[in-house]
Design a protein around this motif. Sequence first.
Motif, PDB file in Angstrom:
ATOM      1  N   PRO A 295       0.812  -1.226   0.000  1.00 48.07           N
ATOM      2  CA  PRO A 295       0.000   0.000   0.000  1.00 48.07           C
ATOM      3  C   PRO A 295       0.845   1.275   0.000  1.00 48.07           C
ATOM      4  O   PRO A 295       1.917   1.325   0.584  1.00 48.07           O
ATOM      5  CB  PRO A 295      -0.767  -0.121   1.328  1.00 48.07           C
ATOM      6  CG  PRO A 295       0.197  -0.827   2.230  1.00 48.07           C
ATOM      7  CD  PRO A 295       0.978  -1.786   1.347  1.00 48.07           C
ATOM      8  N   CYS A 296       0.315   2.294  -0.664  1.00 51.62           N
ATOM      9  CA  CYS A 296       0.921   3.619  -0.579  1.00 51.62           C
ATOM     10  C   CYS A 296       0.010   4.472   0.314  1.00 51.62           C
ATOM     11  O   CYS A 296      -1.203   4.539   0.084  1.00 51.62           O
ATOM     12  CB  CYS A 296       1.050   4.264  -1.957  1.00 51.62           C
ATOM     13  SG  CYS A 296       1.755   5.929  -1.846  1.00 51.62           S
TER      14      CYS A 296
ATOM     15  N   PHE B 177      -0.215  -2.119  -4.736  1.00 49.85           N
ATOM     16  CA  PHE B 177       0.589  -2.804  -5.740  1.00 49.85           C
ATOM     17  C   PHE B 177       0.675  -4.290  -5.409  1.00 49.85           C
ATOM     18  O   PHE B 177       0.618  -4.688  -4.242  1.00 49.85           O
ATOM     19  CB  PHE B 177       1.996  -2.208  -5.791  1.00 49.85           C
ATOM     20  CG  PHE B 177       2.028  -0.739  -6.156  1.00 49.85           C
ATOM     21  CD1 PHE B 177       2.129  -0.331  -7.477  1.00 49.85           C
ATOM     22  CD2 PHE B 177       1.922   0.230  -5.160  1.00 49.85           C
ATOM     23  CE1 PHE B 177       2.151   1.025  -7.808  1.00 49.85           C
ATOM     24  CE2 PHE B 177       1.942   1.583  -5.482  1.00 49.85           C
ATOM     25  CZ  PHE B 177       2.047   1.982  -6.810  1.00 49.85           C
ATOM     26  N   SER B 178       0.862  -5.106  -6.448  1.00 48.12           N
ATOM     27  CA  SER B 178       0.948  -6.555  -6.296  1.00 48.12           C
ATOM     28  C   SER B 178       2.226  -6.974  -5.588  1.00 48.12           C
ATOM     29  O   SER B 178       3.315  -6.470  -5.887  1.00 48.12           O
ATOM     30  CB  SER B 178       0.909  -7.201  -7.689  1.00 48.12           C
ATOM     31  OG  SER B 178       1.316  -8.548  -7.626  1.00 48.12           O
ATOM     32  N   LEU B 179       2.099  -7.951  -4.675  1.00 46.95           N
ATOM     33  CA  LEU B 179       3.271  -8.531  -4.019  1.00 46.95           C
ATOM     34  C   LEU B 179       4.106  -9.332  -5.011  1.00 46.95           C
ATOM     35  O   LEU B 179       5.309  -9.477  -4.847  1.00 46.95           O
ATOM     36  CB  LEU B 179       2.842  -9.479  -2.896  1.00 46.95           C
ATOM     37  CG  LEU B 179       2.082  -8.894  -1.705  1.00 46.95           C
ATOM     38  CD1 LEU B 179       1.660 -10.016  -0.769  1.00 46.95           C
ATOM     39  CD2 LEU B 179       2.906  -7.850  -0.972  1.00 46.95           C
ATOM     40  N   GLU B 180       3.454  -9.857  -6.064  1.00 45.64           N
ATOM     41  CA  GLU B 180       4.115 -10.742  -7.027  1.00 45.64           C
ATOM     42  C   GLU B 180       4.998 -10.001  -8.013  1.00 45.64           C
ATOM     43  O   GLU B 180       6.111 -10.413  -8.290  1.00 45.64           O
ATOM     44  CB  GLU B 180       3.060 -11.530  -7.827  1.00 45.64           C
ATOM     45  CG  GLU B 180       2.411 -12.649  -7.063  1.00 45.64           C
ATOM     46  CD  GLU B 180       3.303 -13.870  -6.949  1.00 45.64           C
ATOM     47  OE1 GLU B 180       4.319 -13.944  -7.661  1.00 45.64           O
ATOM     48  OE2 GLU B 180       2.981 -14.738  -6.129  1.00 45.64           O
TER      49      GLU B 180
ATOM     50  N   VAL C 294      -2.653  -2.534  -8.492  1.00 39.24           N
ATOM     51  CA  VAL C 294      -3.916  -3.274  -8.440  1.00 39.24           C
ATOM     52  C   VAL C 294      -5.090  -2.354  -8.120  1.00 39.24           C
ATOM     53  O   VAL C 294      -6.239  -2.714  -8.368  1.00 39.24           O
ATOM     54  CB  VAL C 294      -3.854  -4.453  -7.435  1.00 39.24           C
ATOM     55  CG1 VAL C 294      -2.872  -5.510  -7.917  1.00 39.24           C
ATOM     56  CG2 VAL C 294      -3.480  -3.998  -6.047  1.00 39.24           C
ATOM     57  N   SER C 295      -4.801  -1.169  -7.564  1.00 39.78           N
ATOM     58  CA  SER C 295      -5.862  -0.181  -7.351  1.00 39.78           C
ATOM     59  C   SER C 295      -5.230   1.172  -7.059  1.00 39.78           C
ATOM     60  O   SER C 295      -4.041   1.272  -6.780  1.00 39.78           O
ATOM     61  CB  SER C 295      -6.784  -0.594  -6.198  1.00 39.78           C
ATOM     62  OG  SER C 295      -6.094  -0.507  -4.971  1.00 39.78           O
ATOM     63  N   GLY C 296      -6.060   2.194  -7.123  1.00 45.02           N
ATOM     64  CA  GLY C 296      -5.602   3.538  -6.792  1.00 45.02           C
ATOM     65  C   GLY C 296      -5.152   4.314  -8.010  1.00 45.02           C
ATOM     66  O   GLY C 296      -5.233   3.798  -9.124  1.00 45.02           O
TER      67      GLY C 296
END
Length: 142
Positions: free
Chosen positions: A103-104, A111-114, A119-121
Amino acid sequence: MASINRRRALAGSAALAVCAPVLAACGSDGSTAVDSGPSDGSGASDSGETLASAADVPVGGCFVVQDAKVVVTQPTEGDFKAFTAVCTHQGCLVETSTEGDIPCPCHSSKFSLEDGSPVSGPATSALAPVEITVDGDSILRA
Ligand code: FES
């Protein structure tokens, strides 16, 4: 009377001197951006630098190495990945999390861990990957 006005004027000047650098570091929406370091966005680039202990990185979460501006993730147990911790939206540092994403705090991008992809925002670009190696319990910059 003149000395009071002079004192007020000096106080005003001092306030401006203190505030100006702070204002320069703020975005138009009041968020605080950070220097992204080298142009590759990966922060400092000392190969072999110890970034974190494996135990620092939660499974299904991420750990931010503040000084190096790198976020290390562990999407599944024993699988470590790393990305620049500088958000691609407006340059804030992302946060350590156990919630299944990166998260920001500034405008809630995730953002994706992978693969560091958004993924959003508001962020639309992925966090740049950082090459790492795992040596025992240590996670090192490759
Ligand atoms: Fe805006 Fe990260 S700086 S979401």
